[in-house]
Design an enzyme around this catalytic site. Sequence first.
Site, PDB file in Angstrom:
ATOM      1  N   GLU A  31       0.832  -1.250  -0.168  1.00 18.77           N
ATOM      2  CA  GLU A  31      -0.186   0.113   0.101  1.00 18.77           C
ATOM      3  C   GLU A  31       0.766   1.278  -0.088  1.00 18.77           C
ATOM      4  O   GLU A  31       0.555   2.119  -0.782  1.00 18.77           O
ATOM      5  CB  GLU A  31      -0.954  -0.006   1.229  1.00 18.77           C
ATOM      6  CG  GLU A  31      -1.833   1.211   1.362  1.00 18.77           C
ATOM      7  CD  GLU A  31      -2.987   1.330   0.601  1.00 18.77           C
ATOM      8  OE1 GLU A  31      -3.138   0.242  -0.333  1.00 18.77           O
ATOM      9  OE2 GLU A  31      -3.877   2.394   0.577  1.00 18.77           O
ATOM     10  N   THR A  36     -12.102   7.419 -13.368  1.00 21.37           N
ATOM     11  CA  THR A  36     -11.008   6.776 -12.563  1.00 21.37           C
ATOM     12  C   THR A  36     -11.313   5.475 -11.950  1.00 21.37           C
ATOM     13  O   THR A  36     -10.746   4.807 -11.147  1.00 21.37           O
ATOM     14  CB  THR A  36     -10.705   7.713 -11.456  1.00 21.37           C
ATOM     15  OG1 THR A  36      -9.384   7.468 -10.943  1.00 21.37           O
ATOM     16  CG2 THR A  36     -11.855   8.017 -10.552  1.00 21.37           C
TER      17      THR A  36
END
Length: 520
Positions: free
Chosen positions: A372, A508
């Site tokens: 992440e 997106t």
Amino acid sequence: MHYSRLAVPLVAVLALPALALPHSNPPGADNHTLNRDRADAVKAAFVHAWDGYKQYAFPHDELHPVSNGFSDSRNGWGASAVDAFSTACVMQLPDIVNTILDYIPTIDFDHTANGVSLFETTIRYMGGMLSGYDFLKGPLSNLAKNATAVDDLLKQATRLANNLAYAFDTPSGVPSNNLIFPSGTDSSTNNGIATIGTLVLEWTHLSDLTGNQTYAELSQKGESYLLAPQPASSEPWPGLIGTKVNLTTGQFEDAVGGWVGGDDSFYEYLIKMYVYDSTRFSIYKDRWMLAADSSIAHLASHPSTRPDIAFLAIYDGQERIFYSQHLACFDGGSFILGGLVLKEQKYVDFGIALVNGCHDTYASTATGIGPEVFQWVENSTAANDTKNPPPPADQQAFYKKSGFYITASDYVLRPEYLESVYYAYRATGDQMYRDWAWDAFVAINTTCAVGSGYAELKDVNVPGGGGYSDFMDSFFFAEVLKYAYLIHAPDNSWQVENNGVNQWVFNTEAHPFKVHGPPI
Ligand SMILES: *[C@@H]1O[C@H](CO)[C@@H](O)[C@H](O)[C@H]1NC(C)=O
Ligand SMILES: *[C@@H]1O[C@H](CO)[C@@H](O)[C@H](O)[C@H]1NC(C)=O
Ligand SMILES: *[C@@H]1O[C@H](CO)[C@@H](O)[C@H](O)[C@H]1NC(C)=O
Ligand SMILES: *[C@@H]1O[C@H](CO)[C@@H](O)[C@H](O)[C@H]1NC(C)=O
Ligand SMILES: *[C@@H]1O[C@H](CO)[C@@H](O)[C@H](O)[C@H]1NC(C)=O
Ligand SMILES: *[C@@H]1O[C@H](CO)[C@@H](O)[C@H](O)[C@H]1NC(C)=O
Ligand SMILES: *[C@@H]1O[C@H](CO)[C@@H](O)[C@H](O)[C@H]1NC(C)=O
């Protein structure tokens, strides 16, 4: 979205050495033939995830695959169903398409028990419905059984936008992001550039489909403050801007930014608006080019131990911080799309260098999945600079080999790496990118599969992923499985074109919209 938090004092940075860039355009650059085995395997994973969701969670927002439970983190309007819609369309799965098509007209967008994110609601729900409408009114109309329900997709998107529109009713016209239906907001006095700047595509497309220009005008008014940022100090390098914008004045409150969460899709939409309509959004393209050139000049960074790979740093003013995220791995795809559309090979080449960097974050871990959040060390910035910390002792060997160290080790089913690998493949036709996407898909399909679906991992750098978080976000359907599939799928009008002339553009959330303007 994630917001980077920068609190420590900063010192000056030195100039960056020039990048050594790989070459693209290998032989066979137009080879986009179907790879049936791989496309079918991704489709099977989508059907498996859908079946789990359908059995245990539909029409709630998301499945808890470990416990066979569910949650409603997106207002309980069926986020996973709406997000899965356009992927079921491109995979041409009529049963799933019609299940979702029957469901969407029944959603009560007038009521919710929880706060509403203008941004998340726009990209997931409006995006999913408008994309489904484009497909089922257009090239995939054969999939839909109920023509009335197809018309209802646009009606529901309009109803939702009408309910959200009061967000723009601020002194500046910069929208509030956090709404409390039917007419309240939270106490925020500012909004961020990603959440302000990732509405224009959806709201403009809604205006173009309905003929009501208000949606386009509202979203473009909010965006106008990002295209001409004030004060000047909020634009540390041309095109690269701060993050937080005051709702009262439209003025920036900081000069902190980058291509990471909180800023990311503002930059993404600058070039995508130009793809959507080059006649109306030429200024957006100019701003994207400024940001891209400044990023190449000032943010590109080689880790001290791996001169061969590149990441983009973030910044606070002109101070750089050598920090990036899985979220930022969309950047390579944005550079590649810009390079194709503008016919500027330097952007394609730089985008491919960024894809290589994110590939390294996947290829280096025990699971084959990237973390992440990660950081690295820059030779050109002093070793005692608090913005350039060394890796912790237990990651020194890993850093030496991999060129990054992990500061948040989870994987929450994010798509950005697969997204950029997809653009790299569409641009070059190089089969290596199909192999990279396949490796990532197999790793996810193996490591995240649990119970009735796929779950988030706690630690990508231990075999097996270190345990699960019991959650399957809706973007796993919308994005991860769509990009993993499309890279192996045959040419079609909705695929990204390597000649830069696109008939569709992806929002997106990876929902494809039909472009509006004439071919560029
Ligand atoms: C095109 O792709 C197919 C399927 O991946 C592959 O078998 C073939 O060798 C490729 N051809 C070229 C010229 O790259
Ligand atoms: C078609 O969809 C509409 C609503 O979108 C619904 O009212 C109608 O019952 C559906 N027709 C059939 C045959 O399912
Ligand atoms: C256009 O949309 C705006 C914003 O929701 C709404 O207030 C207005 O009534 C709409 N106009 C028409 C003609 O539907
Ligand atoms: C936003 O602008 C208003 C009006 O000038 C001002 O009162 C307020 O302090 C500003 N907020 C921040 C956080 O700067
Ligand atoms: C950083 O410095 C080390 C030690 O001098 C050197 O080995 C390495 O190649 C440098 N890295 C880059 C990216 O220039
Ligand atoms: C970093 O090191 C340099 C020289 O080695 C020194 O002059 C400077 O004061 C140090 N800075 C900090 C923040 O410790
Ligand atoms: C994906 O996972 C499923 C279920 O575990 C398995 O049956 C399938 O073979 C896997 N696909 C690939 C390509 O590994």
